[in-house]
Enzyme design. Structure first.
Site, PDB file in Angstrom:
ATOM      1  N   SER A 198     -11.062  -0.854  -0.982  1.00 31.64           N
ATOM      2  CA  SER A 198      -9.958  -0.857  -0.113  1.00 31.64           C
ATOM      3  C   SER A 198     -10.333  -1.395   1.318  1.00 31.64           C
ATOM      4  O   SER A 198      -9.656  -2.129   1.823  1.00 31.64           O
ATOM      5  CB  SER A 198      -9.226   0.550  -0.192  1.00 31.64           C
ATOM      6  OG  SER A 198      -8.574   0.661  -1.281  1.00 31.64           O
ATOM      7  N   HIS A 202      -3.645   6.643   3.218  1.00 28.56           N
ATOM      8  CA  HIS A 202      -4.193   5.332   2.694  1.00 28.56           C
ATOM      9  C   HIS A 202      -3.969   3.993   3.349  1.00 28.56           C
ATOM     10  O   HIS A 202      -4.667   3.179   3.783  1.00 28.56           O
ATOM     11  CB  HIS A 202      -4.417   5.209   1.128  1.00 28.56           C
ATOM     12  CG  HIS A 202      -5.206   3.792   0.767  1.00 28.56           C
ATOM     13  ND1 HIS A 202      -4.776   2.684   0.417  1.00 28.56           N
ATOM     14  CD2 HIS A 202      -6.542   3.974   0.128  1.00 28.56           C
ATOM     15  CE1 HIS A 202      -5.767   2.188  -0.022  1.00 28.56           C
ATOM     16  NE2 HIS A 202      -6.821   2.826  -0.252  1.00 28.56           N
ATOM     17  N   ASP A 255       0.903  -1.175   0.004  1.00 29.31           N
ATOM     18  CA  ASP A 255       0.069  -0.182  -0.038  1.00 29.31           C
ATOM     19  C   ASP A 255       0.775   1.266  -0.006  1.00 29.31           C
ATOM     20  O   ASP A 255       1.926   1.268  -0.334  1.00 29.31           O
ATOM     21  CB  ASP A 255      -0.862  -0.225   1.215  1.00 29.31           C
ATOM     22  CG  ASP A 255      -2.509   0.583   0.894  1.00 29.31           C
ATOM     23  OD1 ASP A 255      -2.406   1.771   0.815  1.00 29.31           O
ATOM     24  OD2 ASP A 255      -3.365  -0.270   0.759  1.00 29.31           O
TER      25      ASP A 255
END
Length: 494
Positions: A367, A180, A148
Site C-alpha cells: 500500500s 489506512h 481506500d
C-alpha cells in the site's frame, strides 16, 4: 510508442469483433444467464441485468425474499443477499445475464495496527529522490483519486482533498475510520513543514470503498469506478491509486475488475495498483495489479538508509508471473516501516502502552509503495501534461534504478521527469470483458476507426473519444463473463 499487433493477434481481434457484431446484430438474440458455480442461497451476489432493468430486478428480488438489495442503475447491476427463492427467480428472468458472488477486496497493508516506533524507519520520499524532483514538479494541477478507507482531516493535507464520496455506507461517523486511506494519502500529497508526500501540491479525491478493517466488496468498487468515469474531467483526475487487491482467479480477459480498471486507463487515468503482500512465491500478484496495462507496484526494503546498495525486494512483496504470463510488478518503491500520517482513534491506532503518539506513524506493505508511485505519476504529469497513461508508465519504468536480486526497477522520481519513456504495453489486447461491453453497445465502431492492423498503443486508443462513452448509458447486457469460452473462441486461430 507505436506497438503493432502481430498477424495472429489481428486475426484474433478481427474474429472477435466479427462475432460481436454478428451476435449483437441478430434480432431477438439474448445471452443466457450464467450463474457462478460458487454462488449459493444466502450469499451476497452481483447480478448483471439488461440496460435500464436494475430497479425492476431489485424489486423482483426483494419480493422473492432477497435482503440488502441495491440497484446500481448507472452500471446495470443489482447487489443483494439472495434467498433460495430469489436465486431461482432471478436465474429464470431473461433480463438477468449473470449472477456472481460478490468478491471481497482488501487493503494491501500487512499490519492491522500502526507499528511500534523502534528501529530505523524508512527515509521514504528521500529514498526515491522525490525531494530532488520538486525543483521540476510537485504534482500541481493533477488530482489523484484514492479508492481506500477514506481520507480524514489532517494538518498536512489542509486544502488537498477536493471531494469525498462514500460507497461503503456502513454508518461510519469518521471520514476514515481505519486510518489506512489517510496514511496512503499522506505519502502522495502531504505538505507539512516536517513531512511531505511525493507530490505535495497534488489534489486528492477520496472514494471510500473499504471499511474500517480494510475490507470492501466488488459492488462498492464498481460504484466508485462509475463515479470516477463520470467525474474525472471536472475534477481533473489523472491518477488513480488502488492500494487494495483480490486474488487473481482467472485470466484478466475474464475479470470484471480488469474491465473497469482498463476503462479508466483508456479514459486517460494512470492507474497505479498494489502488487500485494503474498510473496515471495511466484504467481501471487493480486488483481487489479495483475492487469497488464496498469502500473503495478511492489515493495523494496531500504534498510532505513539512503544508501542504494543495501536495497532488496521485500520478501513479502507479491511476484509474477500473472495467470496470463506477464512479468509483474512493474516498479518497486519503499514499503517497509514507512512513515506517514496518523489519525488517532482509528482502527490502525494501537491501544495501550505501544500506541504511537503525534501526527505520524509507521506501516509496512505494498500500500505504501503504491502511494509513492502514484505521487510520482502526478509529478510526471505536471512535467508532461500531454502524456498518456502509457507514457507515464513508460517514464516510471525507464527511470527506475537497479535493485539487487531482481529485474524490477526501483522508483526514481527525479529521473522520471526527464527520461524518455520506455516502450511498454506494446501489443497488449484489452480485456475481453471491456471490449465485449463496448462492442455490444456500438461504442467502438465509430467513423474512421479501422480495426484491421490496429496499433493498441498511442494513436489508435488515444484517438478514440472516450469522452463520448457515456459509461452510465453503456449496457452491461451482453458481457458474458465466464459464460463464453473465450479461449476456445480465439486462441485456436492460426
Amino acid at each position: 510508442m507505436q506497438g503493432q499487433m502481430g498477424d495472429t493477434a489481428r486475426r484474433l481481434l478481427a474474429a472477435f469483433f466479427a462475432l460481436a457484431l454478428l451476435i449483437t446484430g441478430l434480432p431477438g438474440t439474448s445471452w443466457t444467464a450464467f450463474t457462478d458455480p460458487e454462488l449459493q442461497a444466502g450469499d451476497y451476489a452481483l447480478v448483471q441485468v439488461a440496460h435500464g432493468a436494475a430497479s425492476a430486478i431489485a424489486a423482483k428480488a426483494t419480493a422473492a425474499g432477497a435482503t440488502d438489495v441495491a440497484a446500481l442503475n448507472t452500471i446495470d447491476i443489482v447487489t443483494a443477499r439472495l434467498s433460495a427463492d430469489a436465486l431461482r427467480t432471478l436465474q429464470s428472468d431473461s433480463r438477468v445475464t449473470l449472477l456472481a458472488t460478490d468478491a471481497v477486496v482488501t487493503a494491501a497493508g500487512r499490519e492491522k495496527r500502526y507499528e511500534r516506533s523502534n528501529g530505523r524507519p524508512s527515509p521514504g520520499v528521500d529514498v526515491v529522490d522525490a525531494d530532488q524532483a520538486w525543483a521540476g514538479a510537485t504534482g500541481r494541477g493533477v488530482t489523484v483519486a484514492l479508492m481506500d478507507t477514506g481520507i480524514a482531516e489532517h494538518p498536512d493535507l489542509d486544502g488537498s482533498v477536493i471531494a469525498r464520496v462514500d460507497f461503503v455506507n456502513d454508518g461510519a461517523t469518521l471520514l476514515d475510520p481505519s486510518g489506512h486511506g489517510t496514511f496512503v494519502a499522506g505519502l502522495i500529497a502531504a505538505h507539512g513543514r516536517t513531512f511531505k508526500g511525493v507530490a505535495p501540491d497534488a489534489k486528492l479525491v477520496s472514494l471510500r470503498v473499504l471499511d474500517q478493517n480494510g475490507y470492501g466488496t466488488m459492488h462498492s468498487v464498481l460504484a466508485a469506478f462509475d463515479w470516477l468515469l463520470r467525474n474525472r474531467t471536472t475534477q481533473h483526475i489523472k491518477v488513480l491509486n488502488l492500494s487494495f487487491g483480490a486474488p487473481q482467479k482467472s485470466s484478466y480477459h475474464r475479470s470484471l475488475l480488469a474491465g473497469v480498471v482498463e476503462s479508466a486507463w483508456f479514459a486517460g487515468v494512470t492507474v497505479v495498483a498494489a502488487a500485494g503482500n503474498d510473496g515471495p512465491a511466484p504467481g501471487t500478484v493480486a488483481m487489479p495489479g495483475a492487469d497488464p496495462f496498469v502500473v503495478t507496484v511492489g515493495s523494496f526494503a531500504d534498510q532505513g538508509t539512503l544508501a542504494t546498495n543495501d536495497d532488496r525486494e521485500s520478501l513479502f512483496s507479491s511476484r509474477g508471473p500473472t495467470r496470463d504470463g506477464f512479468a509483474k510488478p512493474d516498479v518497486l518503491a519503499p514499503g517497509e516501516h514507512v512513515v506517514s500520517l496518523r489519525i488517532p482513534g482509528t482502527a490502525l491506532d494501537r491501544d495501550g502502552r505501544d500506541a504511537p503518539v503525534g501526527p505520524y506513524a509507521r506501516l509496512t506493505g505494498t500500500s505504501a509503495s503504491t502511494a509513492m508511485v502514484a505521487g510520482a505519476a502526478a509529478d510526471v504529469l505536471e512535467a508532461h501534461r500531454s502524456y498518456s497513461a502509457t507514457q507515464v508508465k513508460g517514464a516510471l519504468v525507464a527511470s527506475g534504478r537497479r535493485i539487487v536480486g531482481t529485474r524490477t526497477p526501483g522508483l526514481d522520481v527525479d529521473d522520471a521527469l526527464t527520461v524518455r519513456p520506455a516502450r511498454v504495453n506494446a501489443g497488449l489486447m484489452p480485456s475481453f470483458v471491456l471490449l465485449r461491453l463496448l462492442a455490444a453497445n456500438g461504442q467502438l465502431f465509430g467513423t474512421g476507426i479501422t480495426w484491421e492492423g490496429i496499433s493498441w498503443e498511442g494513436i489508435s486508443w488515444e484517438s478514440v473519444s472516450w469522452e463520448g462513452v457515456a459509461w452510465e448509458s453503456v449496457s452491461w447486457e451482453g458481457v458474458t463473463w465466464d459464460g463464453v469460452t473465450w479461449d476456445g473462441l480465439t486462441w485456436e486461430l492460426q
